[in-house]
Design an enzyme around this catalytic site. Structure first.
Site, PDB file in Angstrom:
ATOM      1  N   GLY A 204    -111.319 -39.437  38.580  1.00 30.14           N
ATOM      2  CA  GLY A 204    -110.228 -40.384  38.394  1.00 30.14           C
ATOM      3  C   GLY A 204    -109.033 -40.115  39.288  1.00 30.14           C
ATOM      4  O   GLY A 204    -108.007 -40.775  39.152  1.00 30.14           O
ATOM      5  N   ASP A 205    -109.130 -39.112  40.186  1.00 32.54           N
ATOM      6  CA  ASP A 205    -108.008 -38.853  41.086  1.00 32.54           C
ATOM      7  C   ASP A 205    -108.562 -38.276  42.393  1.00 32.54           C
ATOM      8  O   ASP A 205    -109.774 -38.335  42.614  1.00 32.54           O
ATOM      9  CB  ASP A 205    -106.992 -37.914  40.404  1.00 32.54           C
ATOM     10  CG  ASP A 205    -105.557 -38.173  40.892  1.00 32.54           C
ATOM     11  OD1 ASP A 205    -105.374 -38.400  42.100  1.00 32.54           O
ATOM     12  OD2 ASP A 205    -104.627 -38.137  40.058  1.00 32.54           O
ATOM     13  N   ASP A 206    -107.699 -37.748  43.276  1.00 32.13           N
ATOM     14  CA  ASP A 206    -108.137 -37.305  44.598  1.00 32.13           C
ATOM     15  C   ASP A 206    -109.412 -36.446  44.532  1.00 32.13           C
ATOM     16  O   ASP A 206    -109.527 -35.555  43.694  1.00 32.13           O
ATOM     17  CB  ASP A 206    -107.030 -36.478  45.271  1.00 32.13           C
ATOM     18  CG  ASP A 206    -105.745 -37.281  45.472  1.00 32.13           C
ATOM     19  OD1 ASP A 206    -105.773 -38.520  45.358  1.00 32.13           O
ATOM     20  OD2 ASP A 206    -104.703 -36.647  45.741  1.00 32.13           O
TER      21      ASP A 206
END
Ligand SMILES: *[C@@H]1O[C@H](CO)[C@@H](O)[C@H](O)[C@H]1NC(C)=O
Ligand SMILES: *[C@@H]1O[C@H](CO)[C@@H](O)[C@H](O)[C@H]1NC(C)=O
Length: 447
Positions: A250-252
């Site tokens: 859900g992120d980098d």
């Protein structure tokens, strides 16, 4: 006589070819950075009362097994074997000279009792928890001051069961910063390979103040909407090699960091010698990121053969005024991206501040970012590069970049300010800041 001479000649030619491939081709790997020890001493979690039924709490079994490794100190270290089964446990800490080996079908699963989760002090380079002031929850699997640690096996799973934490974040009921799935601090000679990481409460793999770290053949999974579930965040660490991995979170996917504003400047520990290759994945945020916490500096980063799908930003270099730190000598090549909002983004006003004690005059320096051989399909916005007025970004060198827009709509134009550098064979044609002859000159001399 002639025959054997011929064999020797063929041998030399083949040897040279292998050498050539290992230097220039896809055969380059991280192996060799950290020795892969074979351990003669093997113990099983079951010898310490471990039960893999998915219900029994195994915290004591892990504690006792690791206590045994630490205090018996067998020559060559010890392998802790996790048989098939689901081993529920609270957070635990590793020790030096050990291999945590997850067999095929082994799952180490975090309990969801957040009320008794241990707290530890903030990292000195952050001054406070990343999400909230004060201490922070210890990572599910934690290590500090370690040497020679291997986490590997037959693609068993380390499961953070992060949904309770994501919900606390969404409902704003968190008291402290959420735990990473694995954090190793001040440690050296680490290998993490052939393991699946899933549903981390927060960042997945966080080596901080570490050196000689190899992460390969890992799979990292978390839902697309899970908050802040970064894949791998090398932080104030050197000689970190990440390769042959799949990350969908859900992120980098990978974010190279080095501390936060006045705390990171004071601590002054950079990230350098970071290699990232053959990583594939998707995320609503960035594929490969530098920052945004870069106060100790980030240099000598090399990323190649990266495949990014359904992602917010393909390549993201991010920093902010008040952050200080120099980001230099960053090279990324052979990147394929598909269905991304922004292909390349290099920005000087990203990320929040830890508190009001930051020095607004601590301007970051960004120089020597080379991006080449990049191919994009369905890219809404090709590129956006905004430096800082009093600290323009220099030596941003783009070559052989082809970012196709969305069919029927095309891609928007590049947007740039406070930047210099060069562009060669870039489609769509980037902004004047990068294509002027002045820019070319500042490219090769700016690392
Ligand atoms: C584990 O997964 C990796 C890919 O991530 C794969 O290359 C390897 O063959 C797998 N190993 C086993 C034992 O299944
Ligand atoms: C730039 O970084 C690469 C690693 O990506 C390294 O090999 C090289 O020596 C660095 N160059 C300078 C001038 O520091």
């Amino acid at each position: 006589m002639l025959k054997s001479l011929f064999r020797i000649l063929v041998g030399i030619v083949l040897l040279n070819q292998c050498f050539w491939f290992s230097v220039n081709g896809d055969w380059v790997t991280c192996s060799g950075i950290v020795p892969m020890w074979h351990r003669n001493d093997v113990i099983s979690i079951n010898d310490f009362g471990g039960v893999g039924d998915g219900r029994t709490i195994n915290t004591n079994a892990f504690r006792e097994a690791i206590y045994r490794i630490e205090h018996l100190r067998r020559r060559g270290g010890t392998l802790l074997y996790i048989p098939p089964g689901v081993y529920l446990t609270e957070s635990f800490t590793l020790t030096s000279h050990m291999t945590l080996y997850l067999s095929k079908g082994a799952v180490i699963r975090a309990t969801q009792d957040t009320s008794i989760w241990p707290l530890i002090p903030p990292l000195p380079s952050y001054g406070r928890g990343r999400e909230l002031p004060g201490p922070r929850y210890r990572s599910f699997i934690h290590g500090e001051g370690l040497r020679d640690v291997i986490i590997t096996g037959e693609n068993g799973t380390i499961d953070g069961q992060g949904d309770v934490w994501w919900n606390m974040w969404r409902q704003k009921t968190l008291k402290f910063t959420r735990p990473n799935l694995i954090e190793l601090m001040n440690s050296k000679n680490i290998i993490i390979s052939n393991v699946i990481f899933q549903n981390s409460p927060f960042w997945n793999i966080h080596p901080v103040y570490c050196s000689n770290v190899v992460i390969r053949y890992v799979t990292i999974l978390a839902p697309y909407d899970s908050p802040n579930t970064d894949g791998i965040d090398p932080d104030s660490s050197s000689q970190v090699c990440i390769e042959d991995s799949y990350i969908a979170t859900g992120d980098d996917l990978v974010a190279v960091k080095s501390g936060w504003d006045e705390y990171g400047i004071q601590y002054g520990r950079k990230s350098s010698g970071i290699t990232i290759r053959r990583v594939t994945g998707s995320s609503p945020f960035a594929g490969i990121a530098i920052g945004s916490e870069t106060s100790g500096g980030v240099e000598n980063v090399f990323a190649e053969h990266i495949n990014i799908f359904n992602t917010g930003i393909g390549i993201h270099v991010k920093t902010n005024s008040g952050r200080g730190g120099t980001i230099r000598n960053i090279t990324m090549s052979n990147v394929y991206m598909e269905n991304v909002r922004t292909g390349i983004r290099i920005l000087g006003d990203v990320g929040d501040h830890p508190d009001n004690g930051y020095n607004a005059n601590a301007l970051p320096v960004v120089k020597g970012v080379t991006l080449k051989n990049i191919w994009g399909v369905n890219v809404q916005q090709p590129g956006m590069i905004h430096g800082i007025k009093d600290s323009p970004f220099r030596g941003i060198c783009l070559s052989s970049i082809n970012l196709h827009g969305v069919p029927g709509k095309g891609g928007g134009p590049w947007k740039c300010s406070d930047v210099s550098g060069s562009a060669l064979q870039v489609i769509p044609w980037p902004c004047a800041e990068l294509t002027s002859p002045h820019g070319v000159g500042s490219c090769s001399n700016s690392i």
